[in-house]
Design a protein around this motif. Sequence first.
Motif, PDB file in Angstrom:
ATOM      1  N   LYS A 152      18.757  32.941  33.959  1.00  0.00           N
ATOM      2  CA  LYS A 152      18.404  31.613  34.438  1.00  0.00           C
ATOM      3  C   LYS A 152      17.864  31.687  35.864  1.00  0.00           C
ATOM      4  CE  LYS A 152      20.428  27.116  35.425  1.00  0.00           C
ATOM      5  NZ  LYS A 152      21.678  26.391  35.604  1.00  0.00           N
ATOM      6  N   LEU A 153      18.513  32.473  36.710  1.00  0.00           N
ATOM      7  CA  LEU A 153      18.070  32.632  38.097  1.00  0.00           C
ATOM      8  C   LEU A 153      16.718  33.339  38.163  1.00  0.00           C
ATOM      9  CD1 LEU A 153      18.814  32.270  41.083  1.00  0.00           C
ATOM     10  CD2 LEU A 153      19.884  34.522  40.986  1.00  0.00           C
ATOM     11  N   ALA A 154      16.509  34.341  37.328  1.00  0.00           N
ATOM     12  CA  ALA A 154      15.238  35.075  37.325  1.00  0.00           C
ATOM     13  C   ALA A 154      14.093  34.201  36.846  1.00  0.00           C
ATOM     14  CB  ALA A 154      15.361  36.308  36.439  1.00  0.00           C
ATOM     15  N   GLY A 155      14.366  33.236  35.979  1.00  0.00           N
ATOM     16  CA  GLY A 155      13.330  32.333  35.486  1.00  0.00           C
ATOM     17  C   GLY A 155      12.768  31.409  36.549  1.00  0.00           C
ATOM     18  N   GLU A 156      13.466  31.249  37.663  1.00  0.00           N
ATOM     19  CA  GLU A 156      13.012  30.365  38.730  1.00  0.00           C
ATOM     20  C   GLU A 156      11.988  31.018  39.650  1.00  0.00           C
ATOM     21  OE1 GLU A 156      16.479  28.967  40.752  1.00  0.00           O
ATOM     22  OE2 GLU A 156      17.336  28.093  38.939  1.00  0.00           O
ATOM     23  N   TYR A 157      11.880  32.346  39.621  1.00  0.00           N
ATOM     24  CA  TYR A 157      10.933  33.041  40.492  1.00  0.00           C
ATOM     25  C   TYR A 157       9.515  32.915  39.950  1.00  0.00           C
ATOM     26  CZ  TYR A 157      14.730  35.111  43.130  1.00  0.00           C
ATOM     27  OH  TYR A 157      15.819  35.287  43.937  1.00  0.00           O
ATOM     28  N   PRO A 158       8.514  32.673  40.813  1.00  0.00           N
ATOM     29  CA  PRO A 158       7.143  32.463  40.335  1.00  0.00           C
ATOM     30  C   PRO A 158       6.546  33.677  39.628  1.00  0.00           C
ATOM     31  CG  PRO A 158       7.243  32.341  42.742  1.00  0.00           C
ATOM     32  CD  PRO A 158       8.633  32.502  42.238  1.00  0.00           C
ATOM     33  N   GLU A 159       6.923  34.886  40.020  1.00  0.00           N
ATOM     34  CA  GLU A 159       6.366  36.064  39.353  1.00  0.00           C
ATOM     35  C   GLU A 159       6.862  36.212  37.918  1.00  0.00           C
ATOM     36  OE1 GLU A 159       9.643  37.495  42.197  1.00  0.00           O
ATOM     37  OE2 GLU A 159       7.886  36.248  42.354  1.00  0.00           O
ATOM     38  N   ASN A 160       7.948  35.519  37.581  1.00  0.00           N
ATOM     39  CA  ASN A 160       8.449  35.545  36.207  1.00  0.00           C
ATOM     40  C   ASN A 160       7.948  34.368  35.382  1.00  0.00           C
ATOM     41  OD1 ASN A 160       9.859  37.883  36.728  1.00  0.00           O
ATOM     42  ND2 ASN A 160      11.710  36.803  37.329  1.00  0.00           N
ATOM     43  N   LYS A 161       7.138  33.507  35.974  1.00  0.00           N
ATOM     44  CA  LYS A 161       6.585  32.361  35.257  1.00  0.00           C
ATOM     45  C   LYS A 161       5.155  32.653  34.824  1.00  0.00           C
ATOM     46  CE  LYS A 161       9.421  28.967  37.569  1.00  0.00           C
ATOM     47  NZ  LYS A 161       9.435  27.767  38.370  1.00  0.00           N
ATOM     48  N   ALA A 162       4.925  33.849  34.368  1.00  0.00           N
ATOM     49  CA  ALA A 162       3.601  34.260  33.922  1.00  0.00           C
ATOM     50  C   ALA A 162       3.386  33.789  32.487  1.00  0.00           C
ATOM     51  CB  ALA A 162       3.470  35.771  34.014  1.00  0.00           C
ATOM     52  N   ARG A 163       2.438  34.353  31.837  1.00  0.00           N
ATOM     53  CA  ARG A 163       2.083  34.013  30.468  1.00  0.00           C
ATOM     54  C   ARG A 163       3.277  34.214  29.536  1.00  0.00           C
ATOM     55  NH1 ARG A 163       0.674  37.414  26.436  1.00  0.00           N
ATOM     56  NH2 ARG A 163      -0.719  36.632  24.859  1.00  0.00           N
ATOM     57  N   PRO A 164       3.655  33.181  28.776  1.00  0.00           N
ATOM     58  CA  PRO A 164       4.752  33.339  27.817  1.00  0.00           C
ATOM     59  C   PRO A 164       4.385  34.345  26.722  1.00  0.00           C
ATOM     60  CG  PRO A 164       4.252  31.017  28.169  1.00  0.00           C
ATOM     61  CD  PRO A 164       3.178  31.805  28.842  1.00  0.00           C
ATOM     62  N   ALA A 165       5.366  34.984  26.152  1.00  0.00           N
ATOM     63  CA  ALA A 165       5.133  36.031  25.168  1.00  0.00           C
ATOM     64  C   ALA A 165       4.424  35.499  23.921  1.00  0.00           C
ATOM     65  CB  ALA A 165       6.452  36.679  24.772  1.00  0.00           C
ATOM     66  N   GLU A 166       4.669  34.236  23.552  1.00  0.00           N
ATOM     67  CA  GLU A 166       4.067  33.699  22.324  1.00  0.00           C
ATOM     68  C   GLU A 166       2.656  33.154  22.541  1.00  0.00           C
ATOM     69  OE1 GLU A 166       6.622  30.567  24.233  1.00  0.00           O
ATOM     70  OE2 GLU A 166       6.978  32.612  23.609  1.00  0.00           O
ATOM     71  N   ALA A 167       2.175  33.150  23.774  1.00  0.00           N
ATOM     72  CA  ALA A 167       0.839  32.612  24.066  1.00  0.00           C
ATOM     73  C   ALA A 167      -0.252  33.617  23.701  1.00  0.00           C
ATOM     74  CB  ALA A 167       0.728  32.261  25.536  1.00  0.00           C
ATOM     75  N   GLN A 168      -1.444  33.108  23.428  1.00  0.00           N
ATOM     76  CA  GLN A 168      -2.614  33.939  23.164  1.00  0.00           C
ATOM     77  C   GLN A 168      -3.651  33.658  24.240  1.00  0.00           C
ATOM     78  OE1 GLN A 168      -4.020  32.958  19.266  1.00  0.00           O
ATOM     79  NE2 GLN A 168      -2.538  34.260  18.252  1.00  0.00           N
ATOM     80  N   GLY A 169      -4.464  34.661  24.551  1.00  0.00           N
ATOM     81  CA  GLY A 169      -5.528  34.490  25.535  1.00  0.00           C
ATOM     82  C   GLY A 169      -5.066  34.791  26.940  1.00  0.00           C
ATOM     83  N   GLY A 170      -5.905  34.457  27.922  1.00  0.00           N
ATOM     84  CA  GLY A 170      -5.543  34.668  29.311  1.00  0.00           C
ATOM     85  C   GLY A 170      -5.516  36.122  29.709  1.00  0.00           C
ATOM     86  N   VAL A 171      -6.632  36.822  29.586  1.00  0.00           N
ATOM     87  CA  VAL A 171      -6.689  38.236  29.913  1.00  0.00           C
ATOM     88  C   VAL A 171      -6.677  38.403  31.426  1.00  0.00           C
ATOM     89  CG1 VAL A 171      -8.040  40.344  29.663  1.00  0.00           C
ATOM     90  CG2 VAL A 171      -7.946  38.705  27.793  1.00  0.00           C
ATOM     91  N   PHE A 172      -5.753  39.209  31.948  1.00  0.00           N
ATOM     92  CA  PHE A 172      -5.611  39.492  33.376  1.00  0.00           C
ATOM     93  C   PHE A 172      -5.494  38.213  34.205  1.00  0.00           C
ATOM     94  CE2 PHE A 172      -8.089  43.203  31.798  1.00  0.00           C
ATOM     95  CZ  PHE A 172      -7.070  44.125  31.906  1.00  0.00           C
ATOM     96  N   GLY A 173      -4.844  37.199  33.678  1.00  0.00           N
ATOM     97  CA  GLY A 173      -4.632  35.969  34.411  1.00  0.00           C
ATOM     98  C   GLY A 173      -5.835  35.039  34.459  1.00  0.00           C
ATOM     99  N   VAL A 174      -6.896  35.365  33.737  1.00  0.00           N
ATOM    100  CA  VAL A 174      -8.101  34.546  33.728  1.00  0.00           C
ATOM    101  C   VAL A 174      -8.297  34.009  32.326  1.00  0.00           C
ATOM    102  CG1 VAL A 174     -10.595  34.542  34.084  1.00  0.00           C
ATOM    103  CG2 VAL A 174      -9.143  35.963  35.525  1.00  0.00           C
ATOM    104  N   GLY A 175      -8.614  32.745  32.196  1.00  0.00           N
ATOM    105  CA  GLY A 175      -8.883  32.166  30.893  1.00  0.00           C
ATOM    106  C   GLY A 175      -7.794  31.206  30.458  1.00  0.00           C
ATOM    107  N   ARG A 176      -8.027  30.608  29.331  1.00  0.00           N
ATOM    108  CA  ARG A 176      -7.142  29.588  28.795  1.00  0.00           C
ATOM    109  C   ARG A 176      -6.015  30.223  27.998  1.00  0.00           C
ATOM    110  NH1 ARG A 176      -9.059  25.889  23.989  1.00  0.00           N
ATOM    111  NH2 ARG A 176      -7.108  24.887  23.535  1.00  0.00           N
ATOM    112  N   LEU A 177      -4.797  29.739  28.184  1.00  0.00           N
ATOM    113  CA  LEU A 177      -3.658  30.188  27.395  1.00  0.00           C
ATOM    114  C   LEU A 177      -3.493  29.256  26.201  1.00  0.00           C
ATOM    115  CD1 LEU A 177      -0.940  30.976  30.070  1.00  0.00           C
ATOM    116  CD2 LEU A 177      -2.346  32.566  28.803  1.00  0.00           C
ATOM    117  N   LEU A 178      -3.374  29.811  25.044  1.00  0.00           N
ATOM    118  CA  LEU A 178      -3.179  29.027  23.823  1.00  0.00           C
ATOM    119  C   LEU A 178      -1.745  29.191  23.365  1.00  0.00           C
ATOM    120  CD1 LEU A 178      -6.431  30.065  21.954  1.00  0.00           C
ATOM    121  CD2 LEU A 178      -6.027  27.991  23.238  1.00  0.00           C
TER     122      LEU A 178
END
Length: 100
Positions: free
Chosen positions: A57-83
């Motif tokens: 729960k504590l680790a989820g609050e850090y911005p570096e851990n709020k990246a692309r969710p595992a179930e999302a598609q797209g967003g290569v190297f942080g660029v593009g739309r996440l589906l």
Amino acid sequence: MKTAFALMLMLVAGPGLATELDRTPLEATTVGGEKVRLYPNGRWKFVDAAKAAEAEKLAGEYPENKARPAEAQGGVFGVGRLLMPGDKDYNRGSLNPKLR
């Protein structure tokens, strides 16, 4: 001849056995006395389930851990739309009619 065959067998089978042993997490104790599991990829987790949930729960609050969710598609190297699942474009496949 037999020694050459035995040496070749050890060279082929040895790395497979070593990697199997390396995947097992190690049990360790921190300086503070908490028991943790150390994984070969550098990650660690508390053995106690309550402490592990609190740490997640504590680790989820850090911005570096709020990246692309595992179930999302797209967003290569942080660029593009996440589906996300449920989006009309999620898992639609190719737009080429020959490949559908």
